[in-house]
Enzyme design. Structure first.
Site, PDB file in Angstrom:
ATOM      1  N   GLY A  22      44.307 -82.788 -22.485  1.00  0.00           N
ATOM      2  CA  GLY A  22      44.607 -81.491 -22.199  1.00  0.00           C
ATOM      3  C   GLY A  22      44.456 -81.197 -20.336  1.00  0.00           C
ATOM      4  CG  PHE A 102      37.576 -82.279 -20.451  1.00  0.00           C
ATOM      5  CD1 PHE A 102      37.436 -80.913 -19.560  1.00  0.00           C
ATOM      6  CD2 PHE A 102      37.143 -83.243 -19.419  1.00  0.00           C
ATOM      7  CE1 PHE A 102      37.185 -81.431 -18.069  1.00  0.00           C
ATOM      8  CE2 PHE A 102      37.424 -84.170 -18.466  1.00  0.00           C
ATOM      9  CZ  PHE A 102      37.374 -82.599 -17.897  1.00  0.00           C
ATOM     10  CB  SER A 146      33.283 -71.159 -18.611  1.00  0.00           C
ATOM     11  OG  SER A 146      33.622 -70.126 -18.148  1.00  0.00           O
ATOM     12  CE1 TYR A 172      36.150 -71.568 -23.478  1.00  0.00           C
ATOM     13  CE2 TYR A 172      35.518 -69.389 -22.073  1.00  0.00           C
ATOM     14  CZ  TYR A 172      35.458 -70.291 -22.786  1.00  0.00           C
ATOM     15  OH  TYR A 172      35.721 -71.480 -21.359  1.00  0.00           O
ATOM     16  CE  LYS A 176      33.455 -74.375 -23.564  1.00  0.00           C
ATOM     17  NZ  LYS A 176      33.270 -75.545 -22.818  1.00  0.00           N
ATOM     18  CG  ASN A 221      45.872 -66.195 -23.431  1.00  0.00           C
ATOM     19  OD1 ASN A 221      46.077 -65.165 -24.139  1.00  0.00           O
ATOM     20  ND2 ASN A 221      45.352 -67.206 -24.148  1.00  0.00           N
ATOM     21  CG  LEU A 223      47.413 -64.243 -12.653  1.00  0.00           C
ATOM     22  CD1 LEU A 223      48.136 -62.488 -13.052  1.00  0.00           C
ATOM     23  CD2 LEU A 223      46.869 -63.198 -11.348  1.00  0.00           C
ATOM     24  N   GLY A 319      37.026 -56.888 -21.459  1.00  0.00           N
ATOM     25  CA  GLY A 319      35.974 -57.929 -20.965  1.00  0.00           C
ATOM     26  C   GLY A 319      36.269 -58.471 -19.759  1.00  0.00           C
TER      27      GLY A 319
END
Ligand code: UD1
Length: 364
Positions: A22, A102, A146, A172, A176, A221, A223, A319
């Site tokens: 990834g 990961f 995260s 999600y 984490k 999703n 930026l 959110g």
């Protein structure tokens, strides 16, 4: 696959990288192999749920490219981390010394629609991996966490002592947070565990060669990939989600971190395991300590690419928070790490990758 043997006929020690095909994983594999002092095997396990392997090719495209760049071999297994027997085979075949984990699903909005899939992949998968690690006596772990675990910030910049787990808005984010709690419990249960949970702020950018980069499935999703796809003509315009936040220009502020800096943070974390007396659970922010707004990022990207990026302002995204900035002091103290690359590098490197790979790894 036969394990490698060194001069003393002992098995070369190996780092297992889950999700190594990834975005963050592949840049970390590259960072590990690019170091002249790397004398370990790199073993990647990835189920290819968010990575591309051309038909008939053994290894996913980013790994093939890294092998070509570094002239080193990567051992690759197309296995899901929930497959305990498959993981055991890897631990039998290689002398795994530590794991960088990961592998996870990471699309925030999708996680709200498919909570069970997210908890299955991110929590069941992680627990399966930990069980196999314990079975083979491997207790060194770097975890891909995260800044989302902090929820709505009570104060900025966010230091690691800030509470976690409150006000999380997605499965999600909760996955984490739950994984961090599981790792804390593991460390309490057995002092052999050494866990470094790296809390990423907003990873962007690409390898400076332009050969590997972020290749999101479908419409991005996040930026930076969205902006770069507008710049390259794949998408029409950027929609700015809210210009009424209490920030410098009303748009959301984030701590963007170059993915190569992020990758180097993992290399430093692995080195820390060698430090005498190191043990237990340590959460560490990986960010720069500087925040930029959506419009500041947009303008930096226009400068790097030499292109005008059409955009319009719309309402806030559910959110989202106004601003998020890391206190990176602990990373400096504990890992001897600090981000070396600034916003201009992040944009220039993203653009180099995007302009040479308008359709990501899939070519034209
Ligand atoms: C998102 C995730 C976060 C994850 C991180 C990984 C959400 C709510 N949060 O963070 O859990 O860890 O990615 O990098 O998805 N923006 C626009 N237009 C767009 C896209 C984004 O204006 O098309 C704005 C957002 O409102 C935000 C900023 O850009 O202010 C950054 O957004 P994004 O890249 O999605 O990252 P985060 O929301 O910080």
């Amino acid at each position: 696959m036969k394990p490698n043997h060194n001069e003393n006929d002992t098995m070369t020690s190996a780092i297992l990288v889950t999700g190594g095909a990834g975005y963050a994983g592949s840049h970390t594999v590259a960072a590990l192999l690019e170091r002249p002092d790397t004398d370990v095997d790199i073993v990647v396990v990835d189920n290819l749920s968010n990575a591309y392997r051309p038909e008939g090719q053994k290894k996913p495209e980013p790994l093939r490219i890294i092998e070509e760049m570094t002239e080193k071999t990567i051992h690759f297994y197309d296995i899901d981390i929930r497959d305990a027997a498959g993981l055991c085979r890897i631990f039998e075949n290689h002398n795994i010394d530590c794991v960088i984990h990961f592998a996870a699903l990471k699309a925030v909005a999708e996680s709200v629609e498919k909570p069970l899939e997210y908890y299955q992949a991110n929590i069941t998968g992680t627990c399966t991996l930990f069980e196999v690690m314990r079975k083979y006596g491997v207790h060194k772990l770097v975890y891909s966490s995260s800044c989302t675990v902090y929820g709505e910030p009570e104060r900025l910049p966010l230091d690691e002592g800030h509470p976690t787990g409150a006000g999380l808005t997605s499965p999600y984010g909760r996955s984490k947070y739950f994984c961090e709690e599981i790792m804390k419990d593991l460390c309490r249960s057995d002092p052999k565990w050494m866990v470094i949970s790296l809390r990423y702020f907003n990873p962007v950018g690409a390898h400076p060669s332009g050969k590997i980069g972020e290749d999101p499935n479908g419409i991005p999703n996040n930026l930076m990939p969205y902006i770069s796809q507008v710049a390259v003509g794949r998408l029409k315009e950027l929609v700015v989600f809210g210009a009424d936040y209490p920030t410098v220009d009303g748009t959301g502020v984030r701590d963007y971190i170059h993915v190569v800096d992020l990758a180097e943070g993992h290399v430093k974390a692995v080195k820390l395991f060698k430090q005498k007396g190191f043990s237990g659970f340590h959460a560490v922010n990986l960010g720069t300590g500087t925040g930029y707004s959506v419009l500041q990022l947009l303008s930096a990207f226009e400068k790097a690419s030499g292109r005008k990026i059409p955009h319009r302002v719309a309402g806030r995204r559910a959110g989202d928070i106004a601003a998020n900035v890391a206190d990176p002091a602990l990373a400096q103290r504990l890992l001897g790490w600090r981000a070396a690359r600034g916003l201009a590098d992040m944009c220039a490197d993203t653009w180099r990758w995007q302009r040479t790979h308008p359709n990501g790894y899939r070519g034209e």
